[in-house]
Design a protein around this motif. Structure first.
Motif, PDB file in Angstrom:
ATOM      1  N   ARG A  79     -44.531 -75.303  18.738  1.00  0.00           N
ATOM      2  CA  ARG A  79     -43.862 -74.640  19.845  1.00  0.00           C
ATOM      3  C   ARG A  79     -42.352 -74.789  19.741  1.00  0.00           C
ATOM      4  O   ARG A  79     -41.628 -74.572  20.717  1.00  0.00           O
ATOM      5  N   GLY A  80     -41.872 -75.187  18.553  1.00  0.00           N
ATOM      6  CA  GLY A  80     -40.434 -75.270  18.338  1.00  0.00           C
ATOM      7  C   GLY A  80     -39.796 -76.517  18.894  1.00  0.00           C
ATOM      8  O   GLY A  80     -38.581 -76.550  19.107  1.00  0.00           O
ATOM      9  N   GLU A  81     -40.573 -77.589  19.116  1.00  0.00           N
ATOM     10  CA  GLU A  81     -40.034 -78.788  19.748  1.00  0.00           C
ATOM     11  C   GLU A  81     -40.281 -80.035  18.901  1.00  0.00           C
ATOM     12  O   GLU A  81     -40.557 -81.104  19.423  1.00  0.00           O
ATOM     13  N   CYS A  82     -40.186 -79.895  17.600  1.00  0.00           N
ATOM     14  CA  CYS A  82     -40.410 -81.024  16.690  1.00  0.00           C
ATOM     15  C   CYS A  82     -39.489 -82.187  17.039  1.00  0.00           C
ATOM     16  O   CYS A  82     -38.287 -82.019  17.229  1.00  0.00           O
ATOM     17  N   ALA A  83     -40.069 -83.395  17.119  1.00  0.00           N
ATOM     18  CA  ALA A  83     -39.303 -84.596  17.452  1.00  0.00           C
ATOM     19  C   ALA A  83     -38.869 -85.368  16.213  1.00  0.00           C
ATOM     20  O   ALA A  83     -38.371 -86.487  16.338  1.00  0.00           O
ATOM     21  N   GLN A  84     -39.078 -84.806  15.014  1.00  0.00           N
ATOM     22  CA  GLN A  84     -38.626 -85.423  13.768  1.00  0.00           C
ATOM     23  C   GLN A  84     -39.239 -86.807  13.536  1.00  0.00           C
ATOM     24  O   GLN A  84     -38.578 -87.731  13.066  1.00  0.00           O
ATOM     25  N   ALA A  85     -40.525 -86.947  13.859  1.00  0.00           N
ATOM     26  CA  ALA A  85     -41.191 -88.234  13.658  1.00  0.00           C
ATOM     27  C   ALA A  85     -41.232 -88.627  12.185  1.00  0.00           C
ATOM     28  O   ALA A  85     -41.332 -89.811  11.864  1.00  0.00           O
ATOM     29  N   CYS A  86     -41.170 -87.650  11.289  1.00  0.00           N
ATOM     30  CA  CYS A  86     -41.197 -87.963   9.859  1.00  0.00           C
ATOM     31  C   CYS A  86     -39.924 -88.669   9.405  1.00  0.00           C
ATOM     32  O   CYS A  86     -39.905 -89.269   8.324  1.00  0.00           O
ATOM     33  N   ARG A  87     -38.864 -88.600  10.207  1.00  0.00           N
ATOM     34  CA  ARG A  87     -37.600 -89.241   9.830  1.00  0.00           C
ATOM     35  C   ARG A  87     -37.498 -90.668  10.366  1.00  0.00           C
ATOM     36  O   ARG A  87     -36.453 -91.309  10.236  1.00  0.00           O
ATOM     37  N   MET A  88     -38.566 -91.166  10.983  1.00  0.00           N
ATOM     38  CA  MET A  88     -38.574 -92.509  11.535  1.00  0.00           C
ATOM     39  C   MET A  88     -39.048 -93.526  10.494  1.00  0.00           C
ATOM     40  O   MET A  88     -39.731 -93.171   9.537  1.00  0.00           O
ATOM     41  N   PRO A  89     -38.735 -94.811  10.678  1.00  0.00           N
ATOM     42  CA  PRO A  89     -39.206 -95.832   9.730  1.00  0.00           C
ATOM     43  C   PRO A  89     -40.683 -96.161   9.936  1.00  0.00           C
ATOM     44  O   PRO A  89     -41.186 -96.163  11.063  1.00  0.00           O
ATOM     45  N   TYR A  90     -41.376 -96.448   8.827  1.00  0.00           N
ATOM     46  CA  TYR A  90     -42.772 -96.866   8.852  1.00  0.00           C
ATOM     47  C   TYR A  90     -42.958 -98.010   7.863  1.00  0.00           C
ATOM     48  O   TYR A  90     -42.182 -98.155   6.907  1.00  0.00           O
ATOM     49  N   GLN A  91     -43.986 -98.794   8.090  1.00  0.00           N
ATOM     50  CA  GLN A  91     -44.337 -99.877   7.177  1.00  0.00           C
ATOM     51  C   GLN A  91     -45.780 -99.694   6.747  1.00  0.00           C
ATOM     52  O   GLN A  91     -46.652 -99.399   7.566  1.00  0.00           O
ATOM     53  N   ILE A  92     -46.044 -99.868   5.448  1.00  0.00           N
ATOM     54  CA  ILE A  92     -47.406 -99.739   4.945  1.00  0.00           C
ATOM     55  C   ILE A  92     -48.181-101.020   5.233  1.00  0.00           C
ATOM     56  O   ILE A  92     -47.735-102.123   4.911  1.00  0.00           O
ATOM     57  N   ILE A  93     -49.349-100.859   5.848  1.00  0.00           N
ATOM     58  CA  ILE A  93     -50.288-101.960   6.048  1.00  0.00           C
ATOM     59  C   ILE A  93     -51.489-101.669   5.158  1.00  0.00           C
ATOM     60  O   ILE A  93     -52.264-100.752   5.417  1.00  0.00           O
ATOM     61  N   CYS A  94     -51.620-102.417   4.097  1.00  0.00           N
ATOM     62  CA  CYS A  94     -52.670-102.201   3.099  1.00  0.00           C
ATOM     63  C   CYS A  94     -53.702-103.317   3.210  1.00  0.00           C
ATOM     64  O   CYS A  94     -53.362-104.500   3.038  1.00  0.00           O
ATOM     65  N   ASP A  95     -54.926-102.935   3.532  1.00  0.00           N
ATOM     66  CA  ASP A  95     -56.018-103.900   3.705  1.00  0.00           C
ATOM     67  C   ASP A  95     -55.627-105.006   4.687  1.00  0.00           C
ATOM     68  O   ASP A  95     -55.931-106.195   4.486  1.00  0.00           O
ATOM     69  N   GLY A  96     -54.919-104.611   5.722  1.00  0.00           N
ATOM     70  CA  GLY A  96     -54.556-105.537   6.795  1.00  0.00           C
ATOM     71  C   GLY A  96     -53.274-106.304   6.583  1.00  0.00           C
ATOM     72  O   GLY A  96     -52.858-107.069   7.468  1.00  0.00           O
ATOM     73  N   ARG A  97     -52.604-106.114   5.439  1.00  0.00           N
ATOM     74  CA  ARG A  97     -51.388-106.880   5.153  1.00  0.00           C
ATOM     75  C   ARG A  97     -50.204-105.954   4.925  1.00  0.00           C
ATOM     76  O   ARG A  97     -50.339-104.924   4.251  1.00  0.00           O
ATOM     77  N   PRO A  98     -49.020-106.322   5.443  1.00  0.00           N
ATOM     78  CA  PRO A  98     -47.822-105.508   5.203  1.00  0.00           C
ATOM     79  C   PRO A  98     -47.459-105.509   3.721  1.00  0.00           C
ATOM     80  O   PRO A  98     -47.599-106.522   3.025  1.00  0.00           O
ATOM     81  N   VAL A  99     -46.992-104.375   3.238  1.00  0.00           N
ATOM     82  CA  VAL A  99     -46.533-104.244   1.856  1.00  0.00           C
ATOM     83  C   VAL A  99     -45.013-104.330   1.849  1.00  0.00           C
ATOM     84  O   VAL A  99     -44.332-103.599   2.577  1.00  0.00           O
ATOM     85  N   ASP A 100     -44.473-105.254   1.053  1.00  0.00           N
ATOM     86  CA  ASP A 100     -43.024-105.438   0.979  1.00  0.00           C
ATOM     87  C   ASP A 100     -42.426-104.386   0.049  1.00  0.00           C
ATOM     88  O   ASP A 100     -42.623-104.438  -1.168  1.00  0.00           O
TER      89      ASP A 100
END
Length: 852
Positions: free
Chosen positions: A210-231
């Motif tokens: 609807r033309g109202e993208c909040a740019q969530a793809c530009r936010m920071p994320y952390q990978i949690i692999c098998d329950g553990r954060p990936v450095d």
């Protein structure tokens, strides 16, 4: 120097049995406001695209008022430029009358084409203005020849291909499909397929559709692999692609027969539009003339300064998941200058390749590991050191080893450290130069071809033809007399008729037919020249005749749907509850609860045989889900699914619809086909869908509107699920959990690990990969329509669906039981909301069904 060699074939249209027609592509530039429009025109755009104040996919742009549309189109046509209006959002039922008005306004104003996402809107436009061009938006997620053919069948005259296609895939589509295609060549890249991103909707109630993208793809994320954060050290912007820059691929795109090359950027500045447009104008003209496309380092730096998160070819070279996303930043940066070498008491020292001068803007990256924060400001003084050198010709400043000093309170050197990365983000001189291209009087000229017939004894006739094909003839009131001394010649006509200063024209070809030694006064030529220009401008400003329906068409289009609703005799004491499962234990649990319709969506399609067997043991009907995307070469997957013995398919793309229709296979149309209004539902039904899943973009009132407009048997409503937020060609597994670059060498970490992405508020969103190695990021929190169930049933909802992701068998049984208790009157709907919140690990949200 970036160089690409053009095809050396003679310019023109070329056809062969194994290659599509070669045409000089249109250069299509964005315009978020009137100044951007001028910037595009003056810098060489063949066409511009822009939005109105409503119903477009860039609602944050200034956009245009429908009232000034005739004047905007008249200006564009006087300058020889086409104008396309974006109506590229999903359309809700209550909005259809307003869309009919908007289409009528655009058609009457002379708009050259409408860019459209909604399938129902395409039908509406065709009924209102049959001759008006319709361009299928990239929001239609067109990735195959079948998608192009569907757009053609609907009435589109051009399609804008998904940005996830490679050059080879574009070539295959061009060979197999007939419609002209448009391809993005520059600008921001979405990490998700356009038209398939529900992240802003799921997390903030702001729909990208609807033309109202909040740019969530530009936010920071952390990978949690098998329950553990990936450095990943400083890599945190895992879903933020670099920008697309395909200037050196222009020759190849021309060879493929691409009709239009598109620049992204309706939210960008006029300077960006001017800068990028003029560079791609040069690239297209060079390639079409058979010359190499050569961009100097200065050319590339100038484009980076207008806007850049780093340049890449995106997906045009094919998938290389190590290149698409850098991950260390997500904002505009500009030119990478390198890193700080040392810090003095009053400045910083570094060695640079790009020229720097006082006034230039810089930014120093933050470094969380050392506590350094991002700083930015303008250079006050540049001190050349040993190893420095003046800037190259036509550029100001110095390169090499320099000391940079800053004004008071601009940048604090005490917060800068050696090794910190530095970017040049602004160049005031470049900005001034770009503004001069569109702030002064018009500088772009159109070639005006003129034919003169000067015969003694007859009126003087002058015909002008503009590049847009407009033709105007003017003639003298009196016949020409025979000259006594100096008869008219071609030089006279060329000189007098070429005096086009103050207009938007320049003399192109001149053809003169002269007989009888006529005398032609210069005053007469000047008068007829001015009249010719005035009439050409008038002709350009007048919309070309086109058929527009005289009365409202929407009532007649909706009437058969309303009649079908009135005749719909589907009458069950309770709505039918279907369940989508992603594992066989879920199917067994659902069947054990008496569910008679199962939808299976497995990551490993070889296990579909187990799914069908489990459904059969439970006495349930089963439909197998297709992937959301089908690319060239992937159509055999539909044959595989059809051969598993299921009762039909849950179709998620145009290719799946084409296959099922041609093979007579029953199918349900899923949410990814974006049915938000009765016209779209009707279109999908006429394509053969047994039922159509309501769009996830609908809030509860909009869903009620849809249910009130179509037969209850036509629509299925998902009442419990985790929203599939991002659906991506980009593979996070390959990019960050594998040494490989694509699915051929990644080692398939998706088969070995359970991965979630943790966002900045701590929510952990499950990540999956499908058979095509495309990733889907699901919302951490399930969505429910529990509290609305009584109203949904009263409004006519007869087909309800629960979707499971990673729930175990007992959880499946419990959730189905809770919903069934409400449907059968044993539990209060509002209490179900509380019960569901207690059963889920992350709780349950109402999601987009809430009225926002």
């Amino acid at each position: 120097m970036a160089t690409a060699q053009a095809n050396t074939a003679k310019p023109g249209i070329i056809e062969s049995h194994d290659r599509p027609a070669r045409v000089k592509p249109e250069l299509l530039a964005p315009a978020g406001d009137r100044t951007c429009l001028l910037a595009a025109v003056e810098n060489g755009a063949d066409a511009v695209y822009f939005g109105l104040a409503r119903h477009n996919a860039r609602m944050r742009a200034h956009n245009f008022d429908g009232a000034d549309l005739p004047e905007v189109m008249a200006m564009l046509h006087r300058r020889g430029v086409r104008g396309y209006v974006t109506l590229n959002t999903l359309v809700f039922t209550a909005e259809l009358p307003d869309l009919e008005s908007a289409v009528r306004e655009a058609a009457a104003a002379g708009v050259d084409a409408l860019i459209v996402q909604d399938l129902g809107l395409v039908s509406l436009i065709r009924s209102i203005a049959p001759e008006l061009e319709i361009h299928g938006s990239t929001q239609m997620s067109i990735t195959s020849a079948e998608g192009v053919e569907l757009a053609k069948e609907l009435g589109c005259t051009r399609v804008i291909l998904a940005r996830e296609l490679s050059l080879d895939e574009i070539g295959r589509i061009r060979l197999e499909a007939e419609l002209p295609v448009e391809v993005f060549v520059h600008g921001a890249l979405c990490v998700a397929y356009s038209g398939q991103c529900l992240t802003s909707e799921a997390l903030g109630g702001r729909s990208a559709n609807r033309g109202e993208c909040a740019q969530a793809c530009r936010m920071p994320y952390q990978i949690i692999c098998d329950g553990r954060p990936v450095d990943l050290e400083n890599i945190q912007y895992l879903l933020s692609p670099q920008d697309l820059a395909a200037y050196d691929l222009v020759p190849r795109l021309i060879e493929l027969g691409v009709s239009s090359l598109k620049i992204e950027g309706r939210l960008k500045t006029p300077e960006y539009v001017a800068n990028i447009t003029r560079h791609y104008r040069a690239a297209i003209d060079a390639a079409w003339a058979g010359h190499p496309v050569e961009f100097t380092p200065r050319d590339v730096r100038e484009m980076e300064l207008s806007f850049s998160r780093g340049f890449s070819h995106g997906f045009l070279d094919g998938n290389n998941h190590k290149v698409l996303v850098r991950g260390d930043y997500a904002k505009k940066r500009g030119i990478d200058l390198g890193v700080v070498e040392s810090v003095t008491g009053s400045g910083v020292r570094l060695t640079v390749e790009a020229p720097l001068k006082p006034g230039d803007g810089l930014v120093f990256d933050a470094d969380e590991s050392t506590g350094l924060v991002e700083q930015g400001g303008r250079i006050y003084e540049v001190i050349p050191l040993a190893g420095s050198r003046p800037a190259p010709p036509f550029e100001a400043g110095h390169t090499g080893r320099l000391e940079l000093r800053f004004g008071r309170e601009a940048i604090d050197p005490r917060g800068i450290a050696p090794g910190q990365r530095v970017w040049k983000t602004d160049d005031p001189e470049l900005t001034r130069r770009l503004r001069r291209t569109f702030e002064g009087p018009p500088s772009r000229r159109l070639d005006l071809d003129i034919e003169v017939i000067a015969i003694a004894g007859e009126p003087l006739r002058i015909t002008g033809r503009s590049p847009g094909g407009r033709r105007v003839e003017v003639r003298s009131d009196e016949p020409l007399v025979r000259a006594l001394r100096r008869p008219a010649d071609e030089d006279l006509f060329r000189e007098q008729l070429g005096r086009l200063g103050g207009t938007t024209y320049q003399l192109g070809r001149l053809e003169a037919t002269i007989a009888g030694e006529p005398m032609v006064p210069m005053s007469l030529l000047n008068h007829l020249r001015r009249e010719l220009v005035e009439r050409l401008d008038e002709a350009a400003s007048t919309p070309a005749p086109r058929s527009i329906a005289t009365g409202p068409v929407l009532p007649s289009m909706l009437a058969p749907i309303a009649a079908a609703r009135a005749e719909d005799r589907e009458d069950h004491p309770l709505p039918e509850l279907s369940v989508l499962c992603r594992r066989t234990d879920q199917i067994e649990a659902a069947a054990g609860q008496g569910i008679t319709t199962i939808l299976a969506d497995y990551q490993e399609i070889k296990r579909y045989a187990d799914a069908v067997a489990a459904a059969r043991r439970g006495g349930a009907t089963i439909y197998l889900a297709t992937p959301r995307i089908e690319k060239p070469g992937e159509a055999n997957l539909f044959k595989y699914l059809a051969g598993r013995g299921a009762d039909g398919l849950l179709v998620r793309n145009a290719g799946g619809m084409h296959f099922c229709t041609s093979q007579g296979i029953p199918f349900l149309a899923d949410f990814s086909l974006n049915a938000a209004n009765p016209l779209t539902v009707d279109r999908l039904r006429r394509r053969g869908a047994l039922r159509v899943t309501a769009s996830y973009d609908l809030n509860i009132d909009q869903l009620f509107d849809l249910l009130g407009a179509v037969p209850s048997s036509w629509v299925e409503v998902v009442i419990h699920q985790r929203i599939p937020m991002f659906h991506m060609e980009f593979c996070t597994y390959c990019a960050f959990l594998s040494p490989g670059t694509d699915k051929t060498n990644c080692g398939r970490p998706c088969d070995k690990h359970t991965v979630k992405l943790r966002d900045r508020v701590g929510a952990e969103h499950p990540l999956t990969a499908d058979v095509g190695c495309r990733n889907t990021l699901f919302n951490a929190t399930p969505q429910t329509a529990a509290e609305f169930l009584p109203r949904l049933i009263s409004k006519g909802a007869r087909h309800l669906r629960i979707e499971f992701l990673d729930e175990d068998g007992p959880s499946v049984e419990r959730i189905i039981g809770l919903y069934r208790d409400v449907l059968e009157g044993r539990r209060d709907a509002k209490k179900l909301w509380r019960d569901l919140k207690a059963t889920g690990q992350y709780g349950v949200t109402r999601g987009p069904l809430t009225v926002l």
